[in-house]
Design a protein around this motif. Structure first.
Motif, PDB file in Angstrom:
ATOM      1  N   UNK A 147       0.991  -0.959   0.070  1.00 54.77           N
ATOM      2  CA  UNK A 147      -0.017  -0.114  -0.138  1.00 54.77           C
ATOM      3  C   UNK A 147       0.967   1.212   0.009  1.00 54.77           C
ATOM      4  N   UNK A 148       0.526   2.400  -0.191  1.00 52.50           N
ATOM      5  CA  UNK A 148       1.202   3.701  -0.256  1.00 52.50           C
ATOM      6  C   UNK A 148       1.864   3.973   0.965  1.00 52.50           C
ATOM      7  N   UNK A 149       1.641   3.474   2.021  1.00 52.70           N
ATOM      8  CA  UNK A 149       2.384   3.441   3.241  1.00 52.70           C
ATOM      9  C   UNK A 149       3.283   2.191   3.462  1.00 52.70           C
ATOM     10  N   UNK A 150       4.527   2.248   3.182  1.00 53.05           N
ATOM     11  CA  UNK A 150       5.344   1.276   3.199  1.00 53.05           C
ATOM     12  C   UNK A 150       5.503   0.342   4.462  1.00 53.05           C
ATOM     13  N   UNK A 151       4.977   0.715   5.634  1.00 51.75           N
ATOM     14  CA  UNK A 151       4.888   0.099   6.760  1.00 51.75           C
ATOM     15  C   UNK A 151       3.612  -1.059   6.691  1.00 51.75           C
ATOM     16  N   UNK A 152       2.725  -0.890   5.623  1.00 54.04           N
ATOM     17  CA  UNK A 152       1.646  -1.607   5.732  1.00 54.04           C
ATOM     18  C   UNK A 152       1.631  -2.592   4.356  1.00 54.04           C
ATOM     19  N   UNK A 153       1.648  -4.018   4.693  1.00 54.45           N
ATOM     20  CA  UNK A 153       1.438  -4.705   3.267  1.00 54.45           C
ATOM     21  C   UNK A 153       0.338  -5.697   3.537  1.00 54.45           C
ATOM     22  N   UNK A 154      -0.353  -6.013   2.398  1.00 50.82           N
ATOM     23  CA  UNK A 154      -1.436  -6.466   2.162  1.00 50.82           C
ATOM     24  C   UNK A 154      -1.710  -7.586   1.113  1.00 50.82           C
ATOM     25  N   UNK A 155      -2.543  -8.426   1.144  1.00 53.52           N
ATOM     26  CA  UNK A 155      -2.662  -9.395   0.151  1.00 53.52           C
ATOM     27  C   UNK A 155      -3.592  -8.803  -1.096  1.00 53.52           C
TER      28      UNK A 155
END
Length: 87
Positions: A4-12
């Motif tokens: 996602x645009x915030x590199x601290x959050x990853x999603x499937x």
């Protein structure tokens, strides 16, 4: 996983916008209104599979409402959401 645009959050699933209780996603898998699906959210120190319900679709996007948000993820989203609102 897509970031996602915030590199601290990853999603499937590719997330366009996220808040404490909902998200707008890129609807590549053709999610339909009323369906319950699962999002995998990962921060550096928190990982969670979150059930969500599709509440709206619009072209290539879908809005999902979180159904069982763990407190650890909720707190991270609240902090991130407020941090973005302050900027």
């Amino acid at each position: 996983y897509e970031v996602w645009k915030d590199s601290t959050l990853i999603s499937n699933i590719k997330i366009v916008e996220i808040s404490r209780d909902a998200a707008i996603i890129v609807n590549r898998e053709n999610w339909q209104v009323g369906e319950e699906r699962e999002l995998n959210l990962m921060f550096a120190d928190v990982r969670a599979n979150i059930r969500c319900m599709v509440t709206d679709t619009d072209g290539h996007y879908a809005t999902v409402k979180f159904l069982d948000m763990p407190a650890s993820v909720y707190n991270r989203l609240v902090y991130g959401y407020l941090k973005l609102a302050i900027k």
